[in-house]
Design an enzyme around this catalytic site. Structure first.
Site, PDB file in Angstrom:
ATOM      1  CG  HIS A 171      -2.070  -0.954   1.092  1.00  0.00           C
ATOM      2  ND1 HIS A 171      -3.243  -0.663   0.433  1.00  0.00           N
ATOM      3  CD2 HIS A 171      -2.184  -2.233   1.516  1.00  0.00           C
ATOM      4  CE1 HIS A 171      -4.043  -1.709   0.480  1.00  0.00           C
ATOM      5  NE2 HIS A 171      -3.423  -2.680   1.131  1.00  0.00           N
ATOM      6  CE  LYS A 177      -5.816  14.345  -0.260  1.00  0.00           C
ATOM      7  NZ  LYS A 177      -6.018  13.087  -0.967  1.00  0.00           N
ATOM      8  NE  ARG A 178      -4.683   9.603   9.439  1.00  0.00           N
ATOM      9  CZ  ARG A 178      -4.384   8.496  10.143  1.00  0.00           C
ATOM     10  NH1 ARG A 178      -5.099   7.414   9.981  1.00  0.00           N
ATOM     11  NH2 ARG A 178      -3.391   8.516  11.007  1.00  0.00           N
ATOM     12  CE  LYS A 181      -2.462  10.781   2.688  1.00  0.00           C
ATOM     13  NZ  LYS A 181      -3.312  10.247   1.615  1.00  0.00           N
ATOM     14  CB  THR A 212      -9.924   5.560  -1.955  1.00  0.00           C
ATOM     15  OG1 THR A 212      -9.729   5.948  -0.592  1.00  0.00           O
ATOM     16  CG2 THR A 212      -9.189   4.271  -2.238  1.00  0.00           C
ATOM     17  CE  LYS A 259     -13.524   7.266   0.078  1.00  0.00           C
ATOM     18  NZ  LYS A 259     -12.866   7.588   1.381  1.00  0.00           N
TER      19      LYS A 259
HETATM   20  C1  PLP Z   1     -11.577   7.885   1.649  1.00  0.00           C
HETATM   21  C2  PLP Z   1     -11.112   8.283   2.979  1.00  0.00           C
HETATM   22  C3  PLP Z   1      -9.732   8.390   3.238  1.00  0.00           C
HETATM   23  C4  PLP Z   1      -8.680   8.175   2.180  1.00  0.00           C
HETATM   24  O1  PLP Z   1      -8.455   9.442   1.568  1.00  0.00           O
HETATM   25  P1  PLP Z   1      -7.227   9.659   0.551  1.00  0.00           P
HETATM   26  O2  PLP Z   1      -7.388  11.088   0.109  1.00  0.00           O
HETATM   27  O3  PLP Z   1      -7.426   8.705  -0.575  1.00  0.00           O
HETATM   28  O4  PLP Z   1      -5.984   9.431   1.326  1.00  0.00           O
HETATM   29  C5  PLP Z   1      -9.317   8.763   4.505  1.00  0.00           C
HETATM   30  N1  PLP Z   1     -10.215   9.015   5.488  1.00  0.00           N
HETATM   31  C6  PLP Z   1     -11.548   8.941   5.275  1.00  0.00           C
HETATM   32  C7  PLP Z   1     -12.481   9.256   6.402  1.00  0.00           C
HETATM   33  C8  PLP Z   1     -12.041   8.574   4.027  1.00  0.00           C
HETATM   34  O5  PLP Z   1     -13.382   8.504   3.830  1.00  0.00           O
END
Ligand code: PLP
Length: 603
Positions: free
Chosen positions: A143, A331-332, A337, A439, A443
């Protein structure tokens, strides 16, 4: 726990494990008023499954974490082996035909020697037969390419906690290094690099790649980088093991459930069916020039923005204007990032609005949501910076109605479900080569937000599906960054010298503009400009991409001015998001790795 599908006749089960002590509470000690010791054993058992470690792509290195990994792995394996023995007896030759264990990252890799132990010690299977079974059973998904996230356990911790498992890993490695010596007799360097045990550590990723019959990355670029960069030695030794499985998201949660008005808009035009086959969304493309559809899409987005605005007014007393562009990065919090790039751009916009009376862009709201791992200080400094800039900007009457910044507290799935439907712009701005897949980018896409992003992770595939003209791509590409790394040719000082507006925002971190003490953001400033604690300056190329990022934002603003053209881009994004359903991802695993036959369960 029953896992009930959507419109199916099957229910799967998910087993969850909890650690307790069989002889936990000591009444004798309690009666002697030794209260702490009375519950000590019980606590130390329950601690094993008390918390899920929140570290994201970073080291944890704690003994309790290894206990937890072993506990969960062993419990699941014991359960699975008991079921097998109850049905088929102790001839394990059929075992790999009936099971694939997909290791989700390095966290459960200790299951490999644990299954060896169960077969050899508990059922008297020979080493060679056990190894044959294990290597036909396990598959591994990687990952991340961040070296610090590939788990390496100090031998003292590993052997101290799991002496028998360590013996088994040593024997796996002894045989492996023997083979390496035969295959690469003069290449001692390679033998050392690939050894599963080395430099006082047990390397869990190496153990996984050696033992598994399949190794996959989670987006095309990521898998390519694994094969040519991070895992090059391994791809040369085991080329047939490597394969790609691009991640996906479920449209049931992230569209049907989270955005019911958009779901209805879709069903009204193409009927049902997309809920179980997201490629059907392609049928929306014929509405790309349909005025009524585009107007309705704009209305739906505006209403969703109002819902998010009401929620944030209620939960954290923030005021959001739904007529402004909702530009979202959730995101985290991690340096790769590059939330820092986003906030530096906001500081630049704020300066520009104050300095240039002719600058009159449309109103923008920059929305952040992020958590930092508990010990990640610099990530917490970035959160502090976002909140500090938000405080300043939101309380400055001179930019009222032009610029707002909101940091959403407690970012989590429930809040995420309100955010994606309300987003106009999806910020996917990681340093190229560092985001394995992402991901949230998917979304956002299925909810009709346009991607503002680097060519990283699954962004590449998203832009390919949507068309480059329906996204805003900017920045250095992964091969350019790899080249600069190899040649040590990146000099952030040059970026600062070339771009006075950038130099100004970087200096504002420490000149008293945002923090009178000039201390709070000093570490952040120095990490960009000088490098701290032996690190190179600006490890994640924030300053290198700043100029291109500003230009990409200009294009976003220009495109948004034409609402109908924007709605058309959004519609084309939605129509081409079919590939990013997790249904497709799972079909790929089923076909290529698990080789599972489908069984239709009749009503
Ligand atoms: C989808 C999701 C993530 C992953 O986000 P990325 O931008 O792809 O790192 C992290 N936290 C939550 C709550 C999510 O719904």
């Amino acid at each position: 726990m029953p896992i009930v599908g959507f419109d199916t006749n099957t229910v799967n089960t998910l087993r969850l494990w909890e650690a307790t002590s069989p002889n936990g509470f000591d009444l004798q000690l309690f009666n002697n008023m030794d209260y702490n010791r009375a519950v000590e054993r019980q606590n130390s058992a329950e601690n094993i499954s008390r918390v899920l470690y929140p570290n994201d792509n970073g080291p944890s290195g704690k003994a309790l974490r290894l206990k937890q990994q072993y506990f969960f792995s062993s419990a699941s394996l014991q359960d699975l082996v008991h079921h097998f023995v109850a049905n088929y007896g102790t001839n394990f030759r059929k075992f790999p035909e009936l099971h694939v264990i997909q290791l989700n990252d390095t966290h459960p890799v200790v299951a490999i020697p644990e299954l060896m132990r169960i077969l050899i010690d508990e059922y008297g299977v020979s080493w060679d037969e056990a190894w044959d079974i294990v290597t036909k059973t396990f598959a591994y998904t990687n990952h991340t390419i961040l070296a610090e996230a590939l788990e390496k356990w100090p031998i003292e911790i590993f052997q101290g906690l799991l002496p028998r498992i360590y013996q088994i890993v040593e024997e796996i490695n002894r045989r492996f290094v023997d083979d390496l010596r035969k295959k690469y007799p003069d290449d001692y360097d390679r033998q050392n690099r690939m050894s599963i045990i080395g430099n006082g550590k047990v390397k869990m990723a190496w153990l996984a790649i050696h033992a598994c019959f399949s190794v996959n990355g989670v987006a095309e670029l990521h898998t390519e980088l694994l094969k040519t960069q991070e895992l090059k030695d391994w791809a040369e030794l085991y080329p047939a093991k490597f394969n790609n499985k691009t991640n996906g998201i479920t449209q049931r949660r992230w569209l049907l459930n989270a955005n019911p008005t958009l779901a209805e808009f879709i069903t009204k035009r193409i009927g049902h069916g997309w809920e179980k086959d997201l490629t059907k969304l392609k049928g929306l493309e014929k509405f790309a020039d349909d005025e009524e559809s585009l107007n309705e899409l704009v209305k739906i987005k505006h209403a969703n923005k109002q819902v998010l605005a009401d929620f944030l007014k209620h939960t954290q007393n923030d005021f959001l204007d739904p007529d402004s562009i909702f530009d979202v990065q959730v995101k985290r919090l991690h340096e790769y990032k590059r939330q820092l790039l986003n906030v530096l751009h906001i500081m630049y916009l704020y300066n520009r609005l104050l300095d240039d009376p002719n600058y009159n862009p449309p109103a923008r709201t920059f929305i952040f949501g992020a958590k930092a791992a508990s010990g990640y200080r610099r990530a917490k400094s970035i959160i502090k910076l976002i909140n500090t800039v938000a405080d300043r900007v939101n309380n400055d009457r001179r930019v009222r109605g032009k610029l707002r910044v909101v940091f959403i507290e407690n970012y989590c799935v429930s809040i995420a479900e309100k955010i994606f439907p309300a987003a106009d712009v999806s910020e996917q701005i990681s340093t190229a080569g560092f985001e394995a897949s992402g991901t949230s980018n998917m979304k956002f896409m299925v909810n009709g937000a346009l991607t503002l992003g680097t060519l990283d992770g699954a962004n590449i595939e998203i832009v390919r599906e949507a068309g480059e003209e329906n996204a805003f791509v900017f920045g250095l590409k992964s091969d350019e960054i790899i080249k600069m790394e190899a040649e040590h040719s990146y000099n952030p000082q040059e970026c600062l010298a070339r771009n006075p507006a950038l130099n100004k925002v970087v200096e504002q971190l420490v000149d008293g503009t945002y923090d009178q003490s000039r201390q709070i953001f000093k570490e952040l400033h120095d990490s960009l400009v000088y490098g701290v604690e032996g690190q190179r300056p600006d490890v994640y190329y924030v300053l290198a991409d700043f100029g291109a990022y500003c230009q990409a934002h200009e294009k976003v603003v220009a495109a948004y001015a034409d609402q109908k053209a924007w709605a058309k881009k959004a519609l084309i994004n939605i129509a081409n998001s079919g590939k990013f359903s997790s249904d497709r991802t799972i079909e790929d695993y089923v076909r290529d790795i698990w080789k599972v036959q489908k069984v239709e369960v009749k009503r």
